[in-house]
Design a protein around this motif. Structure first.
Motif, mmCIF file in Angstrom:
data_model
loop_
_atom_site.group_PDB
_atom_site.id
_atom_site.type_symbol
_atom_site.label_atom_id
_atom_site.label_comp_id
_atom_site.label_asym_id
_atom_site.label_seq_id
_atom_site.Cartn_x
_atom_site.Cartn_y
_atom_site.Cartn_z
ATOM 1 N N ASP A 51 17.175 91.594 24.837
ATOM 2 C CA ASP A 51 16.229 91.009 26.401
ATOM 3 C C ASP A 51 15.523 89.976 25.511
ATOM 4 O O ASP A 51 15.008 90.149 24.067
ATOM 5 N N ALA A 52 15.552 88.721 26.648
ATOM 6 C CA ALA A 52 13.825 87.948 26.021
ATOM 7 C C ALA A 52 12.675 88.568 26.655
ATOM 8 O O ALA A 52 12.603 89.528 27.561
ATOM 9 N N GLU A 69 13.554 84.798 22.490
ATOM 10 C CA GLU A 69 15.403 84.739 22.711
ATOM 11 C C GLU A 69 15.475 85.879 21.302
ATOM 12 O O GLU A 69 15.252 85.028 19.852
ATOM 13 N N THR A 71 17.754 86.278 18.269
ATOM 14 C CA THR A 71 19.088 84.798 17.854
ATOM 15 C C THR A 71 20.204 85.551 16.948
ATOM 16 O O THR A 71 21.158 85.485 16.754
ATOM 17 N N TRP A 116 13.329 85.954 15.989
ATOM 18 C CA TRP A 116 13.513 84.925 18.024
ATOM 19 C C TRP A 116 13.643 84.014 17.023
ATOM 20 O O TRP A 116 12.798 82.989 17.129
#
Length: 157
Positions: A51-52, A69, A71, A116
């Motif tokens: 989840d962002a 977000e 990655t 992130w």
């Protein structure tokens, strides 16, 4: 060219990786299945959330929305192995991310380093344009401890 005129975009604050890394990004939980004791030589299923996370902050007097977000995920194991993935895994019946422990261990855990990427937009920007943040932030988390056991069969009779 007009004297005293400047592009509105150039008056907006840049958001750097230093601004991004000070955010309180919550590390995702580490899921390991099956729950409880793990068997030697059987793959453990690993998973986490992707989840962002959104943040509202003030930078140089401007209201800024930042989105972090995930990655990539680096999984570390008590047997010294590590695994880097670009997917967060998923619970059973998926076997997207797994690891097989080859020896019994007491109180083993799985470590997770999540990388992130970030993007931001400034509330005062008339274009409401999202911009990338150069660089990444990382969070670290660990699974709940579990035992890795070896089951042996015994002939009786």
């Amino acid at each position: 060219m007009l004297v005293g005129w400047s592009c509105p975009e150039h008056q907006l604050p840049p958001v750097g990786v230093e601004d991004f890394r000070v955010l309180d990004i919550a590390p995702p939980d580490v899921g390991v299945q099956p729950a409880g004791a793990m068997l030697v030589n059987k793959p453990a299923i690993l998973f986490t959330a992707d989840d962002a996370q959104s943040f509202e902050v003030a930078i140089s007097g401007f209201d800024v929305e930042i989105v972090a977000e995930p990655t990539s995920w680096e999984w570390t194991f008590d047997d010294g192995e590590r695994l880097v993935t670009d997917v967060p895994g998923a619970p059973y019946p998926a076997f997207d991310v797994t690891h097989t422990l080859l020896a019994p261990l007491k109180g083993s855990t799985v470590g997770l380093t999540t990388s992130w990427s970030g993007r931001y937009r400034v509330a005062a920007d008339p274009l409401h344009k999202w911009r990338a943040i150069e660089g990444t932030a990382v969070t670290e988390s660990r699974s709940a401890p579990f035992d890795v056991i070896e089951l042996r069969s015994t002939l009786t009779g």
